[in-house]
Motif scaffolding. Structure first.
Motif, mmCIF file in Angstrom:
data_model
loop_
_atom_site.group_PDB
_atom_site.id
_atom_site.type_symbol
_atom_site.label_atom_id
_atom_site.label_comp_id
_atom_site.label_asym_id
_atom_site.label_seq_id
_atom_site.Cartn_x
_atom_site.Cartn_y
_atom_site.Cartn_z
ATOM 1 N N ASP A 97 0.841 -1.194 0.000
ATOM 2 C CA ASP A 97 0.000 0.000 0.000
ATOM 3 C C ASP A 97 0.881 1.252 0.000
ATOM 4 N N ASP A 119 -2.392 -6.300 -13.239
ATOM 5 C CA ASP A 119 -3.569 -6.877 -12.589
ATOM 6 C C ASP A 119 -3.364 -6.879 -11.067
ATOM 7 N N GLY A 134 -4.366 -5.971 -6.913
ATOM 8 C CA GLY A 134 -5.416 -5.880 -5.914
ATOM 9 C C GLY A 134 -5.715 -4.412 -5.669
ATOM 10 N N THR A 135 -6.719 -4.131 -4.880
ATOM 11 C CA THR A 135 -7.236 -2.770 -4.706
ATOM 12 C C THR A 135 -6.173 -1.734 -4.372
ATOM 13 N N TRP A 136 -5.321 -1.975 -3.394
ATOM 14 C CA TRP A 136 -4.379 -0.954 -2.936
ATOM 15 C C TRP A 136 -2.938 -1.235 -3.337
ATOM 16 N N GLU A 137 -2.722 -2.269 -4.133
ATOM 17 C CA GLU A 137 -1.358 -2.672 -4.457
ATOM 18 C C GLU A 137 -0.641 -1.680 -5.363
ATOM 19 N N ARG A 138 0.613 -1.393 -5.003
ATOM 20 C CA ARG A 138 1.513 -0.542 -5.779
ATOM 21 C C ARG A 138 2.889 -1.184 -5.730
#
Length: 138
Positions: A54, A111, A113-117
């Motif tokens: 995150d 591709d 997940g919601t908060w992945e960086r």
């Protein structure tokens, strides 16, 4: 199947830092024109890391504190590696945070997940270092 390779370069002015490199990796993906496949991103130095998490400043602070407890920089004399260097702690921090990440490429996008960086973690900075981006697919 196509293959794309690019080296990104980072030089942070401090000994340790976490740099969000997601936009740079996404630019590589666009440049590659690969729509479906896999994207590997890895640090090409043994005192730096690439990891996914995150982009939240409190979390970055917590990582800094936690890593410093696990492998404190000082006193540098506590490490055998530090004969003529002072970066043994950076090697250990890299080992904990990891060398690389692999992200699926779906419909021309990473591709996540919601908060992945994607982050470049620097543990022995103040000099130019490389990150490899390798994308394979169609």
């Amino acid at each position: 199947m196509k293959s794309y390779r690019k080296e990104l370069f980072y030089e942070v002015p401090t000994r340790r830092a976490f740099v969000n490199i997601t936009d740079d990796v996404e630019a590589c993906l666009r440049e590659s024109s690969i729509r479906e496949g896999l994207c590997l991103v890895n640090a090409m130095h043994i005192t730096a890391s690439v990891f996914i998490n995150d982009d939240e400043s409190g979390l970055h602070h917590d990582y800094e504190v936690w890593l410093e407890k696990l492998a404190p920089h000082e006193p540098v004399s506590q490490y055998r590696h530090n004969g003529y260097e002072d970066n043994a702690d950076a090697h250990m921090k890299r080992q904990v945070m990891g060398r690389e990440v692999v992200v699926a490429v779906t419909d021309g996008k990473l591709d996540f997940g919601t908060w992945e960086r994607i982050f470049y973690g620097e543990f022995d900075g103040r000099r130019r270092k490389r990150v490899l981006v390798k994308i394979i697919g169609d």
